[in-house]
Design a protein around this motif. Structure first.
Motif, PDB file in Angstrom:
ATOM      1  N   ASN A   1     139.579  48.828 -26.446  1.00  0.00           N
ATOM      2  CA  ASN A   1     138.581  47.815 -26.794  1.00  0.00           C
ATOM      3  C   ASN A   1     137.812  47.403 -25.550  1.00  0.00           C
ATOM      4  OD1 ASN A   1     139.263  47.723 -29.553  1.00  0.00           O
ATOM      5  ND2 ASN A   1     140.990  46.372 -29.097  1.00  0.00           N
ATOM      6  N   THR A   2     137.183  48.386 -24.925  1.00  0.00           N
ATOM      7  CA  THR A   2     136.321  48.167 -23.771  1.00  0.00           C
ATOM      8  C   THR A   2     134.991  48.821 -24.071  1.00  0.00           C
ATOM      9  OG1 THR A   2     138.188  48.158 -22.240  1.00  0.00           O
ATOM     10  CG2 THR A   2     136.004  48.557 -21.307  1.00  0.00           C
ATOM     11  N   VAL A   3     133.924  48.048 -23.968  1.00  0.00           N
ATOM     12  CA  VAL A   3     132.611  48.565 -24.316  1.00  0.00           C
ATOM     13  C   VAL A   3     131.620  48.325 -23.192  1.00  0.00           C
ATOM     14  CG1 VAL A   3     132.890  48.363 -26.802  1.00  0.00           C
ATOM     15  CG2 VAL A   3     131.966  46.440 -25.523  1.00  0.00           C
ATOM     16  N   PHE A   4     130.572  49.123 -23.226  1.00  0.00           N
ATOM     17  CA  PHE A   4     129.501  49.022 -22.247  1.00  0.00           C
ATOM     18  C   PHE A   4     128.174  48.960 -22.984  1.00  0.00           C
ATOM     19  CE2 PHE A   4     132.442  49.974 -18.938  1.00  0.00           C
ATOM     20  CZ  PHE A   4     133.327  50.898 -19.483  1.00  0.00           C
ATOM     21  N   LEU A   5     127.211  48.333 -22.349  1.00  0.00           N
ATOM     22  CA  LEU A   5     125.849  48.344 -22.856  1.00  0.00           C
ATOM     23  C   LEU A   5     124.950  48.778 -21.701  1.00  0.00           C
ATOM     24  CD1 LEU A   5     124.091  47.727 -25.365  1.00  0.00           C
ATOM     25  CD2 LEU A   5     123.618  45.493 -24.311  1.00  0.00           C
ATOM     26  N   GLN A   6     124.459  49.991 -21.784  1.00  0.00           N
ATOM     27  CA  GLN A   6     123.520  50.501 -20.803  1.00  0.00           C
ATOM     28  C   GLN A   6     122.120  50.128 -21.249  1.00  0.00           C
ATOM     29  OE1 GLN A   6     124.050  52.174 -17.805  1.00  0.00           O
ATOM     30  NE2 GLN A   6     121.845  51.926 -17.544  1.00  0.00           N
ATOM     31  N   MET A   7     121.433  49.370 -20.414  1.00  0.00           N
ATOM     32  CA  MET A   7     120.099  48.873 -20.764  1.00  0.00           C
ATOM     33  C   MET A   7     119.084  49.483 -19.817  1.00  0.00           C
ATOM     34  SD  MET A   7     121.015  44.871 -21.530  1.00  0.00           S
ATOM     35  CE  MET A   7     121.430  44.511 -19.819  1.00  0.00           C
ATOM     36  N   ASN A   8     118.202  50.294 -20.361  1.00  0.00           N
ATOM     37  CA  ASN A   8     117.158  50.941 -19.575  1.00  0.00           C
ATOM     38  C   ASN A   8     115.791  50.434 -19.986  1.00  0.00           C
ATOM     39  OD1 ASN A   8     119.151  52.571 -18.337  1.00  0.00           O
ATOM     40  ND2 ASN A   8     118.951  54.137 -19.934  1.00  0.00           N
TER      41      ASN A   8
ATOM     42  N   ASN B   1     141.428  48.758 -32.440  1.00  0.00           N
ATOM     43  CA  ASN B   1     140.595  49.209 -33.540  1.00  0.00           C
ATOM     44  C   ASN B   1     139.566  48.161 -33.923  1.00  0.00           C
ATOM     45  OD1 ASN B   1     142.361  47.373 -34.524  1.00  0.00           O
ATOM     46  ND2 ASN B   1     142.830  48.459 -36.417  1.00  0.00           N
ATOM     47  N   LEU B   2     139.191  47.339 -32.956  1.00  0.00           N
ATOM     48  CA  LEU B   2     138.189  46.322 -33.239  1.00  0.00           C
ATOM     49  C   LEU B   2     136.790  46.932 -33.249  1.00  0.00           C
ATOM     50  CD1 LEU B   2     139.447  43.470 -30.877  1.00  0.00           C
ATOM     51  CD2 LEU B   2     139.665  43.551 -33.365  1.00  0.00           C
ATOM     52  N   ASP B   3     135.952  46.430 -34.130  1.00  0.00           N
ATOM     53  CA  ASP B   3     134.520  46.686 -33.994  1.00  0.00           C
ATOM     54  C   ASP B   3     134.034  45.793 -32.857  1.00  0.00           C
ATOM     55  OD1 ASP B   3     133.486  47.085 -37.496  1.00  0.00           O
ATOM     56  OD2 ASP B   3     134.789  48.268 -36.187  1.00  0.00           O
ATOM     57  N   MET B   4     133.168  46.327 -32.018  1.00  0.00           N
ATOM     58  CA  MET B   4     132.691  45.540 -30.880  1.00  0.00           C
ATOM     59  C   MET B   4     131.177  45.593 -30.830  1.00  0.00           C
ATOM     60  SD  MET B   4     135.607  46.196 -28.007  1.00  0.00           S
ATOM     61  CE  MET B   4     135.213  44.655 -27.170  1.00  0.00           C
ATOM     62  N   GLY B   5     130.589  44.516 -30.370  1.00  0.00           N
ATOM     63  CA  GLY B   5     129.135  44.450 -30.367  1.00  0.00           C
ATOM     64  C   GLY B   5     128.594  43.593 -29.250  1.00  0.00           C
TER      65      GLY B   5
ATOM     66  N   ASP C   1     135.463  41.972 -33.707  1.00  0.00           N
ATOM     67  CA  ASP C   1     136.052  41.556 -34.976  1.00  0.00           C
ATOM     68  C   ASP C   1     136.706  42.781 -35.602  1.00  0.00           C
ATOM     69  OD1 ASP C   1     134.807  39.324 -37.578  1.00  0.00           O
ATOM     70  OD2 ASP C   1     136.794  40.131 -37.201  1.00  0.00           O
ATOM     71  N   LEU C   2     137.649  42.530 -36.483  1.00  0.00           N
ATOM     72  CA  LEU C   2     138.333  43.648 -37.118  1.00  0.00           C
ATOM     73  C   LEU C   2     137.400  44.371 -38.078  1.00  0.00           C
ATOM     74  CD1 LEU C   2     141.022  45.006 -37.054  1.00  0.00           C
ATOM     75  CD2 LEU C   2     141.790  43.561 -38.933  1.00  0.00           C
TER      76      LEU C   2
ATOM     77  N   ALA D   1     123.503  45.367 -30.582  1.00  0.00           N
ATOM     78  CA  ALA D   1     124.112  46.664 -30.864  1.00  0.00           C
ATOM     79  C   ALA D   1     125.570  46.454 -31.245  1.00  0.00           C
ATOM     80  CB  ALA D   1     124.019  47.585 -29.647  1.00  0.00           C
ATOM     81  N   ARG D   2     126.125  47.399 -31.966  1.00  0.00           N
ATOM     82  CA  ARG D   2     127.550  47.370 -32.254  1.00  0.00           C
ATOM     83  C   ARG D   2     128.066  48.797 -32.292  1.00  0.00           C
ATOM     84  NH1 ARG D   2     128.062  45.851 -38.718  1.00  0.00           N
ATOM     85  NH2 ARG D   2     126.658  47.479 -39.442  1.00  0.00           N
ATOM     86  N   ILE D   3     129.370  48.915 -32.088  1.00  0.00           N
ATOM     87  CA  ILE D   3     130.001  50.225 -32.147  1.00  0.00           C
ATOM     88  C   ILE D   3     131.292  50.097 -32.940  1.00  0.00           C
ATOM     89  CG2 ILE D   3     131.179  49.928 -29.900  1.00  0.00           C
ATOM     90  CD1 ILE D   3     130.577  52.990 -29.479  1.00  0.00           C
ATOM     91  N   THR D   4     131.428  50.966 -33.890  1.00  0.00           N
ATOM     92  CA  THR D   4     132.642  51.037 -34.686  1.00  0.00           C
ATOM     93  C   THR D   4     133.256  52.411 -34.452  1.00  0.00           C
ATOM     94  OG1 THR D   4     131.637  52.016 -36.647  1.00  0.00           O
ATOM     95  CG2 THR D   4     131.447  49.628 -36.396  1.00  0.00           C
ATOM     96  N   TRP D   5     134.331  52.678 -35.107  1.00  0.00           N
ATOM     97  CA  TRP D   5     134.973  53.975 -34.914  1.00  0.00           C
ATOM     98  C   TRP D   5     134.205  55.087 -35.619  1.00  0.00           C
ATOM     99  CZ3 TRP D   5     137.873  54.112 -30.935  1.00  0.00           C
ATOM    100  CH2 TRP D   5     138.490  52.947 -30.512  1.00  0.00           C
ATOM    101  N   SER D   6     133.176  54.703 -36.415  1.00  0.00           N
ATOM    102  CA  SER D   6     132.378  55.718 -37.098  1.00  0.00           C
ATOM    103  C   SER D   6     131.003  55.896 -36.480  1.00  0.00           C
ATOM    104  CB  SER D   6     132.248  55.363 -38.578  1.00  0.00           C
ATOM    105  OG  SER D   6     131.613  54.108 -38.724  1.00  0.00           O
TER     106      SER D   6
END
Length: 121
Positions: free
Chosen positions: A75-82, A31-35, A97-98, A49-54
């Motif tokens: 808690n796995t994130v991607f950043l697609q950069m175009n 449930n971490l916020d990730m960025g 971070d929490l 950028a960041r992604i939270t559960w909302s």
């Protein structure tokens, strides 16, 4: 202790695309916020950028070109950069971070080692 491992950086021509990945491990709760942040030579680390559960939000400089996403329930994130531009050249850092207080890098606790993204003109 949370460990973050990034991958996917490299060299690309302007207008090209790259996809960065970041996986968290080490006794984390899912449930971490990730960025993503970046730091160019001689400049301060800046929010990308960041992604939270909302939802997700972006820096104005990348809005419409970059997309952050995460694997459902992990808690796995991607950043697609175009449409990359030379000014996107930087070391890109994954952060987690929490409940980070802000988009300022100092308010985030966990960091990856960084991955270089270089965009040639």
């Amino acid at each position: 202790q949370v460990q973050l491992v990034e991958s996917g950086g490299g060299l690309v021509q302007a207008g090209g695309s790259l996809r960065l990945s970041c996986a968290a491990s080490g006794g984390t709760r899912n449930n971490l916020d990730m960025g993503w942040f970046r730091q160019a030579p001689g400049k301060e680390r800046e929010f990308v950028a960041r992604i939270t559960w909302s939802g997700a939000d972006y820096a104005d400089s990348v809005k419409g070109r970059f997309t952050i996403s995460r694997v459902n329930g992990k808690n796995t994130v991607f950043l697609q950069m175009n449409d990359l531009k030379p000014e996107d050249t930087a070391v890109y850092y994954c952060a987690a971070d929490l409940k980070p207080k802000s988009r300022t890098w100092r308010d985030w606790v966990y960091w990856g080692q960084g991955t270089q993204v270089t965009v040639s003109s």
